[in-house]
Design a protein around this motif. Structure first.
Motif, mmCIF file in Angstrom:
data_model
loop_
_atom_site.group_PDB
_atom_site.id
_atom_site.type_symbol
_atom_site.label_atom_id
_atom_site.label_comp_id
_atom_site.label_asym_id
_atom_site.label_seq_id
_atom_site.Cartn_x
_atom_site.Cartn_y
_atom_site.Cartn_z
ATOM 1 N N SER A 1 -37.489 -26.663 -54.851
ATOM 2 C CA SER A 1 -38.863 -26.948 -54.426
ATOM 3 C C SER A 1 -39.836 -25.850 -54.833
ATOM 4 C CB SER A 1 -38.894 -27.120 -52.915
ATOM 5 O OG SER A 1 -38.302 -25.981 -52.317
ATOM 6 N N LYS A 2 -39.303 -24.801 -55.503
ATOM 7 C CA LYS A 2 -40.162 -23.646 -55.766
ATOM 8 C C LYS A 2 -40.216 -23.366 -57.268
ATOM 9 C CE LYS A 2 -39.546 -18.944 -54.516
ATOM 10 N NZ LYS A 2 -38.352 -18.322 -54.028
ATOM 11 N N ASP A 3 -41.415 -23.142 -57.791
ATOM 12 C CA ASP A 3 -41.529 -22.827 -59.211
ATOM 13 C C ASP A 3 -41.162 -21.355 -59.419
ATOM 14 O OD1 ASP A 3 -41.922 -23.358 -61.801
ATOM 15 O OD2 ASP A 3 -44.112 -23.364 -61.759
ATOM 16 N N ILE A 4 -40.338 -21.086 -60.435
ATOM 17 C CA ILE A 4 -39.858 -19.710 -60.642
ATOM 18 C C ILE A 4 -40.475 -19.156 -61.921
ATOM 19 C CG2 ILE A 4 -37.768 -18.307 -60.994
ATOM 20 C CD1 ILE A 4 -36.542 -21.216 -59.854
ATOM 21 N N SER A 5 -41.018 -17.930 -61.841
ATOM 22 C CA SER A 5 -41.613 -17.340 -63.044
ATOM 23 C C SER A 5 -40.495 -16.787 -63.930
ATOM 24 C CB SER A 5 -42.568 -16.213 -62.668
ATOM 25 O OG SER A 5 -41.801 -15.082 -62.296
ATOM 26 N N LYS A 6 -40.842 -16.538 -65.198
ATOM 27 C CA LYS A 6 -39.851 -16.051 -66.157
ATOM 28 C C LYS A 6 -39.260 -14.710 -65.703
ATOM 29 C CE LYS A 6 -40.026 -15.261 -71.131
ATOM 30 N NZ LYS A 6 -40.847 -15.573 -72.296
#
Length: 761
Positions: free
Chosen positions: A187-192
């Motif tokens: 449910s969470k967007d993860i940065s590079k």
């Protein structure tokens, strides 16, 4: 038509107007824009591949070509685009009339340069992103298809695996002793950066304090990359054992809810991982999705089953709460993938919609492949996937990292490209202020392209007035040059150059010349791409009205008639099929979205936007072939009158191929006559359309769906929906053994009648 096909056979180009309207005003009266459909890396058996670098004009960077004017004595060539005088370099010292380099041969208007020593060191990369929240039966189909695909991979290619359901699992293939995965919340967007941190990329070699982390050159150790991307030959066993043990997503699903599926997060993780490990290489993300995305960014519907998945009506009324958010997310993903030079391929197999309409932007801008089927067990999916890696009959010729550039004469500007590419925003004098599709640039990135990928260029004529007649006769050519710099499937970098010249006409008396150079098939395809684009981007756009107005203008400008007398109306053979194409385009799945989901419509348009003219024409106006005892197989009109009890019909509408048996033929078949030795002719009649259908299926990607049906059977709808309703339930006198169509749609005859009445006003 034949001469246009010949031009396509030489350069891979079809233009709607092969004699170009010479001024802005003339062009606006021509209705169909000046445009070209170009297949950048179409294979030509006798095209030379030159082992040296191309010679470029020092002013406009166009490449030396057969239209350049050469002064052999002074060793100078004049560029046909900007008239710059260029000196030949010393290694061209021996050129003369008798001793020409290949690029000046008049027949080599399309030529390829092979840049020596620039072969990419990075092998092709395949990242499999696999949905696990599907029923056991589908899971079994998908596993068997994947293990077969992995067996077909080139040995040196790098492979990675990500599975997703409620959570995203990144599998560490390099750790073969026990299966090991890194898990991310769906449910969470993860940065590079978070991704690299959490996956222990900086254990051995600390993170560089500044700069971008990009591959083994910049900040990553090759050992840490090799944990997730391994050569296929090394990890085939590990991969197969992971696939064998893959279970359906273990999280329980309440009865009133949809399965939890975080497609967006999984694709985002795949893109960031490839961006960190192998930026700029020919990498493909192959996404296998078995249902709607319900979790995290890019979700298309909530988990509550009480909320239906968006329909076309919801999109029109702007009542699809997740649509714009998801599209925005995938636009961001598309931008990231284009920047990295990577491709997203989508295999969507479900009875429900999975979100192709939202994903469209990411697949199309990166030049990815798309396949839509009902199940992972369906031949449409299985055969298409096999064809991506294995090509017994027709190679796809997947190439990567393409850059497409264009040069043209100064009186022409480019409005944009409709097709699988992304603008690099290279502004310049060539760019028109009007933007269509990917515009405002004279260079585009094509991350993924294959031998069939075709783009549609829309031009604008900017010349205001006609110079003196004397000038016109001496210099009445427009020149175009298309440059495609790409990584060939062998890994080496190539530059394909196509140079064209087309005559322009203007002023009174030019109408006959324009008609003589009109390619009605190419024009129909351009109109189909344009109307699809407008339907997606313009609010309150009425496609039927737009197409009808265009057709009426076209007929009143180019038809022969006496004013206000419809019976005198006639069209030159060069234009005579165009109204028929428009009639079928109005009824096609590109314009009539009723009865199709937004996913299906997006899928049809994505394929239309990447196919060549011949294939696109079949999508707009399917071909129909009749088989009977009376005659050899012959093409028949796409009309309900073609149906007869003693005929077999083969309909090819590109996405589906229908073998339709007339009622008598069906009765004979059910009685088993074809198994009796004295009825061998009947057995051959039944077999002929099957063989022809098989031949079509072998040539095509994605593999079409084959429908075998009988007259009055339920599946006969696949044929009836495409036919011109010349006999409906309220028309008189039916032909016995034939059929009628239950519709209130107008037939082609009525349509033509109205068209003639309006055109002569």
């Amino acid at each position: 038509m034949a001469e246009f096909m010949e031009l396509e056979g030489q350069d891979g180009v079809r233009m709607a107007w092969n004699v170009v309207p010479g001024t802005k005003e003339e062009a606006s009266h021509c209705v169909v824009p000046v445009s070209a459909i170009y297949t950048p890396i179409k294979p030509f058996p006798n095209m030379p591949v030159l082992p040296y670098a191309p010679l470029r004009c020092r002013n406009c960077r166009s490449v030396l070509n057969p239209f350049s004017i050469v002064d052999f004595a002074a060793k100078i060539w004049i560029c046909p685009f900007c008239f710059q005088r260029n000196h030949f370099p010393p290694h061209y010292a021996s050129i003369s009339d008798e001793n020409l380099p290949a690029e000046l041969f008049p027949q080599y208007t399309t030529i390829e340069y092979q840049s020596t020593g620039e072969a990419s060191s990075v092998p092709p990369v395949f990242m499999f992103v696999v949905d696990t929240n599907i029923i056991e039966e589908e899971m079994a189909f998908l596993k068997s298809a994947l293990s077969q695909a992995i067996g077909f991979l080139p040995d040196n290619s790098l492979v990675g695996l990500i599975t997703f359901g409620t959570l995203v699992h990144v599998h560490e293939l390099g750790f073969s002793t026990v299966p090991k995965t890194y898990v991310f919340k769906g449910s969470k967007d993860i940065s590079k950066d978070q991704l690299l941190e959490q996956m222990n990329f900086f254990l051995i070699k600390p993170k560089p304090p500044t700069g971008v982390v990009a591959g083994a050159r910049d900040g990553l150790s090759s050992e840490s990359i090799a944990r997730f991307l391994l050569p296929a030959s090394d990890c085939e066993f590990t991969l197969n054992s992971i696939l064998e043990e893959l279970q359906k997503d273990p999280w329980p699903i309440p009865a009133d809810q949809r399965a939890s599926r975080c497609t967006g997060t999984a694709l985002s993780v795949a893109a960031s991982l490839l961006g960190a490990c192998v930026p700029g290489s020919g990498a493909r993300i192959l996404a296998f999705v078995g249902g709607p995305s319900t979790e995290g960014p890019g979700a298309i519907v909530s988990k509550n089953l009480s909320e239906p998945i968006r329909s076309h009506k919801d999109l029109d009324k702007d009542s699809a709460p997740n649509y714009h958010k998801a599209v925005k997310f995938y636009e961001g993903l598309a931008k990231q993938l284009v920047h990295q030079g990577h491709v997203l391929d989508l295999f969507a197999c479900a009875l429900d919609q999975v979100g192709v309409a939202e994903l469209k932007v990411a697949v199309e801008r990166t030049g990815g492949l798309v396949v839509l089927a009902e199940s992972f067990g369906h031949s449409v999916f299985k055969d298409s996937l096999r064809r991506v890696f294995r090509s017994e009959d027709k190679e796809l010729g997947l190439s990567s990292n393409g850059i497409f550039e264009i040069n043209c004469s100064k009186d022409i500007k480019v409005q944009g490209i409709l097709g699988p590419c992304a603008s690099i925003e290279k502004k310049g004098p060539l760019c028109s202020d009007t933007i269509v599709g990917q515009g405002g640039t004279s260079a585009w990135k094509m991350c993924g392209l294959d031998q069939a990928t075709s783009i549609c260029l829309i031009f604008e004529i900017v010349k205001k007035e006609i110079p003196d007649a004397t000038l016109q006769s001496s210099n009445n050519q427009f020149y175009f040059q298309f440059l495609t710099y790409y990584q060939h499937s062998t890994g080496e970098m190539r530059l394909r150059v196509t140079s064209l010249s087309r005559r322009w006409v203007a002023g009174p008396g030019s109408i006959q010349d324009l008609i003589a150079g009109f390619d009605q098939e190419a024009a129909a395809v351009v109109m189909a791409r344009l109307v699809s684009f407008k339907m997606e981007t313009e609010a309150e756009f009425d496609p039927i009205r737009w197409l009808d107005k265009a057709l009426i203008h076209m007929c009143s400008r180019f038809g022969d008639y006496q004013k206000d007398s419809p019976s005198t109306f006639s069209l030159s053979p060069r234009l005579s099929i165009f109204p028929q194409f428009m009639f079928h385009l109005r009824r096609s799945q590109f314009v009539q979205v009723f009865n199709n989901s937004p996913d299906e419509t997006a899928y049809f348009r994505m394929i239309l936007n990447r196919e060549n003219v011949a294939n696109s024409v079949v999508m707009i106006q399917p071909s129909l072939i009749s088989y009977s005892f009376q005659s050899a197989p012959e093409p028949v009109l796409l009309d309900v009158a073609a149906i007869a009890a003693d005929r077999i019909l083969l309909l090819d509408s590109y996405f589906t191929i229908v073998i339709f048996h007339g009622s008598t033929i069906a009765q004979w078949r059910k009685a088993g006559y074809h198994n009796q030795p004295e009825h061998q002719a009947f057995a051959q009649l039944l077999q002929a359309p099957k063989d022809d259908a098989e031949a079509i299926i072998k040539e095509r990607f994605p593999v079409p769906r084959l429908v075998n049906c009988d007259q009055h059977g339920s599946q006969a709808r696949f044929l009836l929906a495409k036919l011109n309703p010349s006999a409906t339930y309220n028309s008189d006198g039916h032909n016995p053994g034939g059929d009628i169509i239950f519709t209130d749609d107008v037939s082609f005859e009525v349509f033509l009648d109205h068209l003639q009445r309006l055109a002569v006003q």
